[in-house]
Design an enzyme around this catalytic site. Sequence first.
Site, mmCIF file in Angstrom:
data_model
loop_
_atom_site.group_PDB
_atom_site.id
_atom_site.type_symbol
_atom_site.label_atom_id
_atom_site.label_comp_id
_atom_site.label_asym_id
_atom_site.label_seq_id
_atom_site.Cartn_x
_atom_site.Cartn_y
_atom_site.Cartn_z
ATOM 1 N N ARG A 242 0.741 -1.188 -0.011
ATOM 2 C CA ARG A 242 -0.018 -0.056 -0.360
ATOM 3 C C ARG A 242 1.394 0.970 -0.160
ATOM 4 O O ARG A 242 1.642 1.526 0.869
ATOM 5 C CB ARG A 242 -1.001 -0.022 1.026
ATOM 6 C CG ARG A 242 -1.970 -1.435 0.960
ATOM 7 C CD ARG A 242 -2.674 -1.054 2.547
ATOM 8 N NE ARG A 242 -3.767 -2.107 2.478
ATOM 9 C CZ ARG A 242 -3.806 -3.579 3.119
ATOM 10 N NH1 ARG A 242 -2.481 -3.582 3.033
ATOM 11 N NH2 ARG A 242 -4.299 -4.610 2.601
ATOM 12 N N LYS A 269 -2.922 -2.599 7.512
ATOM 13 C CA LYS A 269 -4.506 -1.903 7.632
ATOM 14 C C LYS A 269 -5.307 -2.871 8.600
ATOM 15 O O LYS A 269 -5.887 -2.612 9.046
ATOM 16 C CB LYS A 269 -4.661 -2.088 5.702
ATOM 17 C CG LYS A 269 -5.864 -1.697 6.159
ATOM 18 C CD LYS A 269 -6.458 -1.930 4.680
ATOM 19 C CE LYS A 269 -8.745 -1.656 4.236
ATOM 20 N NZ LYS A 269 -8.916 -1.800 3.381
ATOM 21 N N HIS A 332 -1.778 3.217 -5.559
ATOM 22 C CA HIS A 332 -2.409 2.258 -5.126
ATOM 23 C C HIS A 332 -2.984 0.837 -5.744
ATOM 24 O O HIS A 332 -3.109 -0.030 -6.025
ATOM 25 C CB HIS A 332 -3.952 2.735 -4.016
ATOM 26 C CG HIS A 332 -4.160 1.864 -3.091
ATOM 27 N ND1 HIS A 332 -4.747 0.259 -3.393
ATOM 28 C CD2 HIS A 332 -4.287 1.541 -1.731
ATOM 29 C CE1 HIS A 332 -5.027 -0.316 -2.228
ATOM 30 N NE2 HIS A 332 -4.961 0.269 -1.483
ATOM 31 N N ARG A 335 -1.279 -1.955 -6.771
ATOM 32 C CA ARG A 335 -1.953 -3.756 -6.681
ATOM 33 C C ARG A 335 -2.689 -4.463 -6.869
ATOM 34 O O ARG A 335 -1.927 -5.541 -7.639
ATOM 35 C CB ARG A 335 -2.039 -3.242 -4.983
ATOM 36 C CG ARG A 335 -1.300 -2.747 -4.229
ATOM 37 C CD ARG A 335 -1.743 -2.332 -2.578
ATOM 38 N NE ARG A 335 -3.050 -2.677 -2.263
ATOM 39 C CZ ARG A 335 -2.309 -4.288 -1.277
ATOM 40 N NH1 ARG A 335 -0.982 -3.860 -0.926
ATOM 41 N NH2 ARG A 335 -3.124 -4.842 -0.360
ATOM 42 N N HIS A 359 -4.164 -9.295 1.881
ATOM 43 C CA HIS A 359 -5.330 -9.306 2.265
ATOM 44 C C HIS A 359 -5.567 -10.381 3.269
ATOM 45 O O HIS A 359 -4.790 -11.290 3.575
ATOM 46 C CB HIS A 359 -6.255 -9.809 1.197
ATOM 47 C CG HIS A 359 -5.848 -8.324 0.725
ATOM 48 N ND1 HIS A 359 -6.616 -8.360 -0.797
ATOM 49 C CD2 HIS A 359 -5.533 -7.195 0.152
ATOM 50 C CE1 HIS A 359 -5.928 -7.315 -1.429
ATOM 51 N NE2 HIS A 359 -5.656 -6.699 -0.826
ATOM 52 N N TYR A 369 -4.143 -14.418 8.955
ATOM 53 C CA TYR A 369 -3.540 -14.233 7.655
ATOM 54 C C TYR A 369 -2.285 -15.022 8.987
ATOM 55 O O TYR A 369 -2.175 -14.691 9.664
ATOM 56 C CB TYR A 369 -3.577 -13.126 7.880
ATOM 57 C CG TYR A 369 -2.014 -12.776 7.395
ATOM 58 C CD1 TYR A 369 -1.043 -11.862 7.990
ATOM 59 C CD2 TYR A 369 -1.959 -12.383 5.643
ATOM 60 C CE1 TYR A 369 0.137 -11.313 7.648
ATOM 61 C CE2 TYR A 369 -0.674 -11.976 5.254
ATOM 62 C CZ TYR A 369 0.276 -11.205 6.194
ATOM 63 O OH TYR A 369 1.616 -11.559 5.840
#
Length: 406
Positions: A242, A269, A332, A335, A359, A369
Amino acid sequence: MPLTDTQIKALKPDLKPRKISDEKGLYLLLQPTGAKLWRLKYRVGGKEKLLALGSYPDVGLKDARNRRDEARKLLADGIDPGEQRKAQKAATEARALNSFEVICREWLEKWRTTVEPAQYTKSLARLEKNVFPWLGGRPMAEITPPEVLAVLRRVDERGARYTAHKIKSEISQAFRYAVATGRAERDPCPDLRGAIPPARGENFAAITTPKEAGELLRAIDGFQGTFVVKSALLLAPLLFVRPGELRKAEWAEFDLDKGEWSIPAGRMKGRQPHLVPLPSQAVLILRDLQPLTGRGVHVFAGRDPKKPMSDAAVNAALRRMGYDTKTEITGHGFRAMARTILHEELHFKPEVIEHQLAHRVPDALGSAYNRTKFIKERREMMQRWADYLDKLKAGADVVSIPTRAA
């Protein structure tokens, strides 16, 4: 005796020019080459003058006499037809010199010294395709707001709304230049405020085809901004993190010998730490940058070395290169570019790509994750991605080949 078409057609050239009279000052000048030229002999202020009325047969006998009679009417009104023709020619040339296309190209030439070459090229192409065919020949000072609106609506109606707004901005800049140089009274574009609805988009603009990606990479190579910003631009497509994660990168997070970047949870994030395997190309870029900013905290130090570069720096650089950050590519958007091409062209598994994108993709055990999951596949993917981008940048016709990670 007046001429007839039969006589004119039968005329044969001599070794010297010859005059064949018609009437009321009109005659045909027969050249040794065979050319037959209409001339009108008249007097103004006691001085004899000649007026060219065209050549036969392009201008027939009847048309030549009509032109003669029009010239004689001007003489009757005290107007020299030869001088009037010169004035009309000068006015036509002046209108041409003050046409929208001429002035717009002049503005573009002055503007190009302040922007990246790609930005100039894109603007010129937009105007040549969408504006010049309709407004190019019009005198700048005579163009009305409805004429400009017609051009903008033509673009908007084909679904290119943001391009329409971009064109409006470029037309406005050209008009302001014309006003400043005394060739127009005002810019009509402010009168069109609200005439074209604003451009809106839910997704970040992104380039997702190999050909366009190659063009973008070559543009980045040619970027002439600061070394720090160029380094960020070079790394953005390679690492596809990001923009905020890249911009705020700190040297302490990198192990260049191991080829790893560990982004702390506080800057992610999802509030989970993230591991980014570094391809050899990224390591080289960072090593080149290290002598400049390596003594400080931030990899991409701003004007104040205690702070990172501006959050607008990458997008501003893309715009300088001529890219529209609302419709073409944004910081951005790297990505989306990586996600699409890695899957469609290099055939990596979606779950490997999604983990590298950090993600939250739950697995069979419900784990959202894991910073080291698929790390072997991700290392291979990142290096293959960097190698693939090098080939695209070189202009290679890259063939899609399935990977072992597929």
